[in-house]
Design an enzyme around this catalytic site. Structure first.
Site, PDB file in Angstrom:
ATOM      1  N   GLU A 105       0.838  -1.208   0.000  1.00  0.00           N
ATOM      2  CA  GLU A 105       0.000   0.000   0.000  1.00  0.00           C
ATOM      3  C   GLU A 105       0.868   1.251   0.000  1.00  0.00           C
ATOM      4  OE1 GLU A 105      -2.322  -0.815   3.511  1.00  0.00           O
ATOM      5  OE2 GLU A 105      -4.121  -1.240   2.322  1.00  0.00           O
ATOM      6  N   LYS A 123     -12.970   6.338  11.750  1.00  0.00           N
ATOM      7  CA  LYS A 123     -11.514   6.358  11.511  1.00  0.00           C
ATOM      8  C   LYS A 123     -10.883   7.707  11.912  1.00  0.00           C
ATOM      9  CE  LYS A 123     -11.868   2.245   9.893  1.00  0.00           C
ATOM     10  NZ  LYS A 123     -11.380   1.767   8.593  1.00  0.00           N
TER      11      LYS A 123
END
Ligand code: DER
Length: 224
Positions: A105, A123
């Site tokens: 990633e 988040k």
């Protein structure tokens, strides 16, 4: 709206940024999966793109929905990368790696011109570290790294799946750290990266251009 709906709304909003001819980084995790499903629908309607997956799991899903894939080395530079995150703060610093894909990633993000994070409302945090920070380690060094980080008070835990060490796509091991008490995050990142055997950390600092957060029945944009 539930969290799944928040993820989905953020994912769909991000796909609107993908234009014909783009090379697209495909993130990993449940929010990124919604983005991949939507992207697959757009490809079926004629959107012409090529995707670079950030994990084997993402590659599998992308193939299932008909997104043409190429390797990072074929793409070299990507136009846009869309990925999830485990935490983000007000300065758009991230913790990623909950899904164990942090290394690829981060590589895909680094090789992208524009980085978009898609997330549900849980988040967003005032202070990084409620979510344990994942680091990727070379198995040869993992035990010694755990010993050293224990002495530093980072409470390292080897990530296990069904009682066995979790193996990343690169066959490395993930260790999760408690960094909540750590004030200087950039300094912590530098220090971790200098330890031989630590391949990468889940701290994504100053790499994000836009965060799309599903909140209730809308999507909030956070950008530099
Ligand atoms: O590993 C990661 O960084 C993933 O993007 C992931 O942890 C994000 O979480 P999600 O499944 O809630 O999207």
């Amino acid at each position: 709206m539930g969290l799944e709906q928040e993820k989905k709304m953020a994912a769909i909003k991000s796909v609107a940024l993908v234009k014909n001819g783009m090379l697209v980084g495909l993130g990993s995790g449940s929010t990124a999966a919604f983005m991949i499903l939507k992207l697959g629908e757009e490809v079926a309607k004629g959107l012409s793109i090529k995707g670079v997956p950030s994990s084997d799991a993402t590659a599998k899903l992308a193939r299932e929905v008909g997104i043409p894939l190429i390797s990072l080395e074929e793409a070299m530079k990507l136009d846009i990368n869309i990925d999830g995150a485990d935490e983000f703060d007000s300065s758009m610093q991230l913790i990623k790696g909950g899904g164990g894909a942090l290394l690829r990633e981060k590589i895909v993000a680094y090789n992208s011109k524009y980085n978009v994070i898609i997330a549900d409302s849980t988040k967003e945090v005032r202070r990084l570290g409620k979510f344990k920070l994942p680091i990727e380690t070379i198995p040869f060094a993992t035990k010694n790294i755990i010993g050293e980080l224990t002495e530093m008070g980072l409470k390292p835990k080897l990530r296990l799946v069904k009682g066995s060490p979790y193996k990343t796509d690169e066959e490395n091991l993930i260790v999760d750290l408690d960094i909540f008490e750590w004030d200087d995050i950039p300094n912590l990142n530098e220090m971790l990266i200098r330890i031989p055997g630590i391949v990468e950390t889940g701290l994504f600092l100053d790499s994000t251009d836009l965060i799309l957060v599903g909140k209730g029945d809308s999507v909030i944009k956070i950008e530099k």
